[in-house]
Motif scaffolding. Structure first.
Motif, PDB file in Angstrom:
ATOM      1  N   GLN A 212       0.827  -1.208   0.000  1.00  0.00           N
ATOM      2  CA  GLN A 212       0.000   0.000   0.000  1.00  0.00           C
ATOM      3  C   GLN A 212       0.861   1.257   0.000  1.00  0.00           C
ATOM      4  N   ILE A 213       1.969   1.234   0.735  1.00  0.00           N
ATOM      5  CA  ILE A 213       2.853   2.399   0.756  1.00  0.00           C
ATOM      6  C   ILE A 213       3.538   2.572  -0.604  1.00  0.00           C
ATOM      7  N   ARG A 214       3.901   1.466  -1.251  1.00  0.00           N
ATOM      8  CA  ARG A 214       4.439   1.574  -2.615  1.00  0.00           C
ATOM      9  C   ARG A 214       3.424   2.234  -3.546  1.00  0.00           C
ATOM     10  N   ALA A 215       2.161   1.823  -3.420  1.00  0.00           N
ATOM     11  CA  ALA A 215       1.114   2.410  -4.268  1.00  0.00           C
ATOM     12  C   ALA A 215       0.951   3.902  -3.972  1.00  0.00           C
ATOM     13  N   TYR A 216       0.990   4.262  -2.699  1.00  0.00           N
ATOM     14  CA  TYR A 216       0.922   5.678  -2.316  1.00  0.00           C
ATOM     15  C   TYR A 216       2.070   6.454  -2.956  1.00  0.00           C
ATOM     16  N   CYS A 217       3.263   5.855  -2.983  1.00  0.00           N
ATOM     17  CA  CYS A 217       4.436   6.537  -3.527  1.00  0.00           C
ATOM     18  C   CYS A 217       4.379   6.700  -5.043  1.00  0.00           C
ATOM     19  N   SER A 218       3.431   6.067  -5.694  1.00  0.00           N
ATOM     20  CA  SER A 218       3.272   6.224  -7.143  1.00  0.00           C
ATOM     21  C   SER A 218       2.375   7.404  -7.502  1.00  0.00           C
ATOM     22  N   LEU A 219       1.754   8.032  -6.520  1.00  0.00           N
ATOM     23  CA  LEU A 219       0.794   9.112  -6.782  1.00  0.00           C
ATOM     24  C   LEU A 219       1.502  10.417  -7.099  1.00  0.00           C
ATOM     25  N   ARG A 220       0.808  11.283  -7.839  1.00  0.00           N
ATOM     26  CA  ARG A 220       1.257  12.638  -8.107  1.00  0.00           C
ATOM     27  C   ARG A 220       0.058  13.573  -7.964  1.00  0.00           C
ATOM     28  N   PHE A 221       0.319  14.835  -7.649  1.00  0.00           N
ATOM     29  CA  PHE A 221      -0.759  15.816  -7.608  1.00  0.00           C
ATOM     30  C   PHE A 221      -1.290  16.076  -9.011  1.00  0.00           C
ATOM     31  N   THR A 222      -2.588  16.215  -9.130  1.00  0.00           N
ATOM     32  CA  THR A 222      -3.190  16.634 -10.391  1.00  0.00           C
ATOM     33  C   THR A 222      -3.280  18.157 -10.414  1.00  0.00           C
ATOM     34  N   GLU A 223      -3.452  18.729 -11.606  1.00  0.00           N
ATOM     35  CA  GLU A 223      -3.584  20.182 -11.707  1.00  0.00           C
ATOM     36  C   GLU A 223      -4.841  20.661 -10.990  1.00  0.00           C
ATOM     37  N   GLU A 224      -5.897  19.881 -11.017  1.00  0.00           N
ATOM     38  CA  GLU A 224      -7.118  20.251 -10.306  1.00  0.00           C
ATOM     39  C   GLU A 224      -6.864  20.335  -8.803  1.00  0.00           C
ATOM     40  N   GLU A 225      -6.121  19.383  -8.271  1.00  0.00           N
ATOM     41  CA  GLU A 225      -5.795  19.390  -6.843  1.00  0.00           C
ATOM     42  C   GLU A 225      -4.919  20.584  -6.487  1.00  0.00           C
ATOM     43  N   LEU A 226      -3.950  20.893  -7.341  1.00  0.00           N
ATOM     44  CA  LEU A 226      -3.055  22.013  -7.077  1.00  0.00           C
ATOM     45  C   LEU A 226      -3.789  23.343  -7.157  1.00  0.00           C
ATOM     46  N   ASN A 227      -4.719  23.450  -8.083  1.00  0.00           N
ATOM     47  CA  ASN A 227      -5.530  24.675  -8.168  1.00  0.00           C
ATOM     48  C   ASN A 227      -6.361  24.858  -6.911  1.00  0.00           C
ATOM     49  N   TYR A 228      -6.866  23.753  -6.374  1.00  0.00           N
ATOM     50  CA  TYR A 228      -7.632  23.830  -5.131  1.00  0.00           C
ATOM     51  C   TYR A 228      -6.751  24.347  -3.994  1.00  0.00           C
ATOM     52  N   LEU A 229      -5.549  23.786  -3.871  1.00  0.00           N
ATOM     53  CA  LEU A 229      -4.640  24.220  -2.810  1.00  0.00           C
ATOM     54  C   LEU A 229      -4.286  25.693  -2.953  1.00  0.00           C
ATOM     55  N   GLU A 230      -4.044  26.136  -4.169  1.00  0.00           N
ATOM     56  CA  GLU A 230      -3.628  27.528  -4.369  1.00  0.00           C
ATOM     57  C   GLU A 230      -4.741  28.504  -4.005  1.00  0.00           C
ATOM     58  N   ASN A 231      -5.978  28.029  -3.988  1.00  0.00           N
ATOM     59  CA  ASN A 231      -7.099  28.881  -3.596  1.00  0.00           C
ATOM     60  C   ASN A 231      -7.340  28.905  -2.096  1.00  0.00           C
ATOM     61  N   VAL A 232      -6.593  28.089  -1.339  1.00  0.00           N
ATOM     62  CA  VAL A 232      -6.617  28.233   0.117  1.00  0.00           C
ATOM     63  C   VAL A 232      -5.913  29.543   0.447  1.00  0.00           C
ATOM     64  N   LYS A 233      -6.528  30.356   1.268  1.00  0.00           N
ATOM     65  CA  LYS A 233      -6.120  31.755   1.442  1.00  0.00           C
ATOM     66  C   LYS A 233      -4.641  31.937   1.777  1.00  0.00           C
ATOM     67  N   TRP A 234      -4.060  31.029   2.564  1.00  0.00           N
ATOM     68  CA  TRP A 234      -2.685  31.238   3.020  1.00  0.00           C
ATOM     69  C   TRP A 234      -1.649  30.422   2.236  1.00  0.00           C
ATOM     70  N   ILE A 235      -2.080  29.644   1.249  1.00  0.00           N
ATOM     71  CA  ILE A 235      -1.120  28.841   0.472  1.00  0.00           C
ATOM     72  C   ILE A 235      -0.614  29.668  -0.707  1.00  0.00           C
ATOM     73  N   LYS A 236       0.716  29.680  -0.876  1.00  0.00           N
ATOM     74  CA  LYS A 236       1.348  30.536  -1.876  1.00  0.00           C
ATOM     75  C   LYS A 236       1.704  29.751  -3.138  1.00  0.00           C
ATOM     76  N   GLY A 237       1.745  30.473  -4.249  1.00  0.00           N
ATOM     77  CA  GLY A 237       2.012  29.846  -5.534  1.00  0.00           C
ATOM     78  C   GLY A 237       3.367  29.173  -5.604  1.00  0.00           C
ATOM     79  N   SER A 238       4.367  29.712  -4.908  1.00  0.00           N
ATOM     80  CA  SER A 238       5.700  29.112  -4.952  1.00  0.00           C
ATOM     81  C   SER A 238       5.690  27.714  -4.342  1.00  0.00           C
ATOM     82  N   TYR A 239       4.919  27.525  -3.277  1.00  0.00           N
ATOM     83  CA  TYR A 239       4.827  26.199  -2.656  1.00  0.00           C
ATOM     84  C   TYR A 239       4.042  25.247  -3.551  1.00  0.00           C
ATOM     85  N   VAL A 240       2.993  25.745  -4.190  1.00  0.00           N
ATOM     86  CA  VAL A 240       2.221  24.914  -5.113  1.00  0.00           C
ATOM     87  C   VAL A 240       3.098  24.465  -6.281  1.00  0.00           C
TER      88      VAL A 240
END
Length: 404
Positions: A57-85
């Motif tokens: 299960q941990i190997r499977a977790y390590c195969s994941l990557r963020f999607t652009e939809e997920e990253l766009n969601y994070l960037e819209n959190v008020k305190w999350i900055k684009g450089s971290y995204v």
């Protein structure tokens, strides 16, 4: 894998991992940490078959990557900055950072070693995987899930009929949930019935994936690792001043945003030495995670009043081993004197006909040096070096007695 994949999105992590991760990326990117798993249950045994499933299960977790939809969601959190995204766009978990074995009394050892940026992100998904593997492979899962649904319905009914009035609360149960489907059902049902409650509201969840899916607030600021590593990961620092280093770095990153401070990493009394007028003003509130919550609440209200700050403008967030009954009592005690909120974990996400696991994964070294937590509850510390715990305890005691 024998079981379906347990972690299916890198957003399936607690919000405070992203809040801390941004600060780590901008201010502590060179730090290295070691994390160690511990099962506090004395009657639990992980079989070889379970350990192999956890590895898969941990190997499977390590195969994941963020999607652009997920990253766009994070960037819209008020305190999350684009450089971290942008960093997260490149980030991936590394299975090579994990050491998994069977040497412990419980039959499972896990350590992660590497950059703090990486290893911090592994804690919550690892615990969620361990927990779900254990309950699916050790019990009749369908029986557990049926009891979970029954108890969840009873909880909701008691909020509807006013047996318990909690005000604002959030679900904090990802690390020890029965399963992904159980946690999602809990968040979905608790939020769907908000309109029916007499004086309660489920306003969010620590699980960012579920917050996105069900359009609720992702909740979480800092954990003990933040104070431990910023304060104890540099040998030039006196560890009794860990909270000052942590609060200072947090304000540099967020200003007045995202401001709930954790008080108990090296005892609340020592925390209050540094949580003076500037930080008490800048931070919107504080979080309780060990010790008597009623005594802690009184202590925090008295601290604000002594500084000339109206406690009603501040939030006390309780998050230590809560159920609805205890949360209801805490709110009745403090609601007219301060803003009260709750983060409720295992009681929501893993309340079944079987006892939950008490598993943790803690930072045990930073930059090659021991680190430890000395909380308000004796025995909750976890460190490989008893001499360091003694040293840290003496540093704290000296400061409490001599730093006026």
């Amino acid at each position: 894998m024998q079981l379906p994949q347990i972690i299916n999105s890198l957003l399936e992590n607690d919000m405070y991992k992203f809040s801390m991760g941004q600060c780590i990326y901008h201010q502590f990117s060179a730090y290295k940490t070691t994390w160690t798993f511990k099962c506090r249950n004395t009657d639990v045994v992980f079989t070889t078959e379970m350990v192999e499933e956890i590895k898969a299960q941990i190997r499977a977790y390590c195969s994941l990557r963020f999607t652009e939809e997920e990253l766009n969601y994070l960037e819209n959190v008020k305190w999350i900055k684009g450089s971290y995204v942008d960093f997260l766009r490149l980030w991936q978990p590394r299975y090579e950072d994990f050491e998994i074995g069977t040497e412990a009394d419980c039959g499972l050892t896990i350590e992660t070693k590497g950059s703090w940026l990486n290893t911090s992100m592994y804690e919550i998904p690892t615990l969620a995987i361990v927990n779900e593997v254990f309950f699916r492979m050790n019990y009749d899962y369908d029986r557990l899930y049926a009891s979970f649904r029954e108890r969840l319905a009873d909880k909701i009914q008691k909020l509807v009929d006013g047996t318990y009035c909690l005000g604002n609360f959030s679900e904090f149960g990802l690390r020890r949930r029965l399963s992904a489907e159980a946690q999602e059902l809990a968040v979905q049902e608790l939020v769907a019935h908000n309109k029916d409650y007499k004086d309660s509201a489920c306003i969010g969840t620590s699980n960012v994936y579920l917050a996105k899916k069900w359009n609720v607030t992702p909740v979480g600021t800092m954990a003990h690792e933040w104070i431990m590593c910023t304060g104890q990961g540099n040998h030039k620092h006196n560890p009794a001043y860990s909270n000052w280093y942590a609060l200072d770095a947090w304000v540099k990153e967020y200003g007045v945003l995202n401001g709930i401070a954790l008080t108990d990493t090296i005892t609340t009394d020592c925390f209050l030495k540094d949580f003076q007028l500037t930080y008490s003003t800048l931070f919107s509130g504080v979080r309780h995670d060990s010790g008597d919550p009623f005594a802690w609440g009184e202590k925090m209200i008295a601290h604000y009043e002594a500084l000339g700050i109206d406690p009603k403008r501040k939030t006390l967030l309780f998050s230590d081993s809560l159920d609805f009954e205890r949360a209801d009592k805490l709110r009745k005690t403090f609601k007219d004197r301060v803003t009260v909120a709750f983060g409720i974990g295992t009681y929501i996400s893993n309340d079944t006909c079987e006892d939950p696991l008490n598993i943790v994964m803690k930072t045990t070294a930073c930059n090659g040096m021991d680190v430890a937590k000395i909380s308000d509850t004796p025995g909750k510390e976890m460190c490989k070096n008893e001499e360091y715990v003694d040293y840290l305890t003496r540093c704290i005691q000296w400061r409490l007695e001599h730093d006026r």
